[in-house]
Scaffold this active site. Structure first.
Site, short mmCIF file in Angstrom:
data_model
loop_
_atom_site.label_atom_id
_atom_site.label_comp_id
_atom_site.label_asym_id
_atom_site.label_seq_id
_atom_site.Cartn_x
_atom_site.Cartn_y
_atom_site.Cartn_z
N SER A 85 -49.19 -80.35 76.77
CA SER A 85 -49.38 -78.99 76.26
C SER A 85 -49.02 -77.96 77.33
O SER A 85 -47.88 -77.92 77.78
CB SER A 85 -50.82 -78.84 75.75
OG SER A 85 -50.97 -77.67 74.97
N ASP A 98 -47.53 -79.82 64.45
CA ASP A 98 -48.42 -79.35 65.51
C ASP A 98 -48.92 -77.95 65.16
O ASP A 98 -48.12 -77.01 65.04
CB ASP A 98 -47.65 -79.32 66.84
CG ASP A 98 -48.54 -79.07 68.05
OD1 ASP A 98 -49.51 -78.29 67.92
OD2 ASP A 98 -48.26 -79.64 69.11
N HIS A 137 -51.62 -81.74 67.27
CA HIS A 137 -51.46 -81.31 68.66
C HIS A 137 -52.07 -82.35 69.58
O HIS A 137 -53.29 -82.51 69.64
CB HIS A 137 -52.11 -79.94 68.89
CG HIS A 137 -51.84 -79.40 70.27
ND1 HIS A 137 -50.58 -79.03 70.69
CD2 HIS A 137 -52.66 -79.20 71.34
CE1 HIS A 137 -50.64 -78.61 71.93
NE2 HIS A 137 -51.88 -78.71 72.35
#
Length: 342
Positions: free
Chosen positions: A144, A273, A300
């Site tokens: 991320s 996501d 995600h």
């Protein structure tokens, strides 16, 4: 080399394909509990970051290194961190996680924090590791926020004479930060935004009250920030030299830099996501070193599959397979790297 776009082999189990289920499931499943060893790394500006190593490490000083960079307000306690560090350690890698400033066991010392484009601390760590283990191939993985940072670092590294890394893996990188901020302001994704904002505010509030941060912001102002974009405009940007959130997103996003990446780099992305648009890579030019794998589902940093009758992390399996492939190449890689690093 030419850039490659592929379908990932991830398959969500029946009934578990929903993007939010996939995002939340890793937090509900048992995670490995490896033995950890902590180290404090001093930074050039007098601050520190905390490293967490899988212990014991390989006896071979030339064993490849696996360096993990976590996501926003993540840590070694994040489920994906335990999974990925364990997968690397089981394959003979010397595995560690670098906590971004203030994300370890103790607050950081300087009047600043970390952000999606802050590559200096990671590069400082990688250069120190290169000196400590001069013949060990260095592989980094980012998740991320840490994945966007890593891709930006790899792009910047292409301009340096000697590489800091020999391979990179980016999991769910928000390579367009402005677009991701927009996504987090819509629908159920606002739940994730609220959670992240709460964690960020809880960390900043006592430092703000103590007068440690050079911000024209009161505690009441901080409490009133309702989106990550507002937080970045009022806190992240002024703390780190940006004119505002828009300037920060523009300068820190890795997307425009991907075209220059030649280093072997794997990007893993789920089209559902909730933190980013589904067509995130539609108009992005990929560099010749990049292999982009996308899946229809995954959420995600979720990617929970059914394996051996149980729910398990596809990310750990896919990253492990990539590390196996690179480990098989390490004798020739190590010879080439030792020449380039000398």
């Amino acid at each position: 080399m030419t850039p490659e776009r592929h379908d990932a082999d991830f398959q969500a189990p029946p009934g578990l394909a929903n993007r939010h289920l996939q995002t939340l499931l890793p937090r509900l499943l048992p995670a490995p509990s490896p033995v950890l060893s902590w180290e404090t790394l001093a930074l050039p500006d007098g601050d520190v970051v905390e490293l967490c190593w899988i212990a014991p490490g390989p006896a071979d000083e030339d064993a490849p290194l696996f360096v993990l960079f976590h996501g926003l307000e993540g840590s070694v306690d994040s489920p994906y961190a335990r999974q990925l560090l364990t997968a690397a350690g089981e394959r003979g890698y010397r595995a560690l996680l670098m906590h971004f400033r203030g994300c370890g066991r103790h607050p950081n010392r300087r009047p600043r924090a970390y952000h999606s484009g802050d590559t200096a601390d990671a590069h400082w760590l990688l250069t120190r590791l290169a000196r400590r283990y001069p013949r060990a191939p260095r592989i980094a993985c980012g998740v991320s926020l840490g994945a966007n940072m890593l891709l930006k670092l790899v792009a910047e590294d292409a301009q340096r004479e000697f590489p800091a890394l020999h391979g990179a893996i980016a999991i769910a990188p928000p390579v367009d930060l402005a677009a991701s901020a927009d996504c987090l302001e819509r629908g159920f994704a606002r739940v994730y935004q609220r959670h992240l904002l709460g964690a960020l505010k809880a960390k900043v509030a006592p430092r703000l009250d103590a007068g440690e941060l050079p911000l024209a912001l009161s505690s009441r102002d901080l409490n009133g920030l309702g989106t990550l974009r507002q937080y970045d405009d009022a806190v992240t940007a002024p703390l780190h030299g940006f004119a505002g959130a828009a300037d920060y997103y523009r300068r820190a996003s890795a997307g425009p830099r991907l075209a220059g990446i030649r280093l072997p780099t794997l990007i893993l992305h789920a089209e559902d996501d909730p933190f980013m648009p589904s067509r995130l890579y539609q108009d992005v030019t990929l560099g010749p070193g990049i292999r982009l794998e996308t899946s229809r589902h995954g959420g995600h940093v979720g990617f929970i599959e059914r394996r051996g009758g149980r729910l398990a992390s596809w990310l750990a399996r896919r990253v492990g397979a990539q590390l196996d492939g690179w480990a098989g190449a390490t004798p020739s890689m190590r010879e080439a790297f030792s020449r380039s690093d000398s």
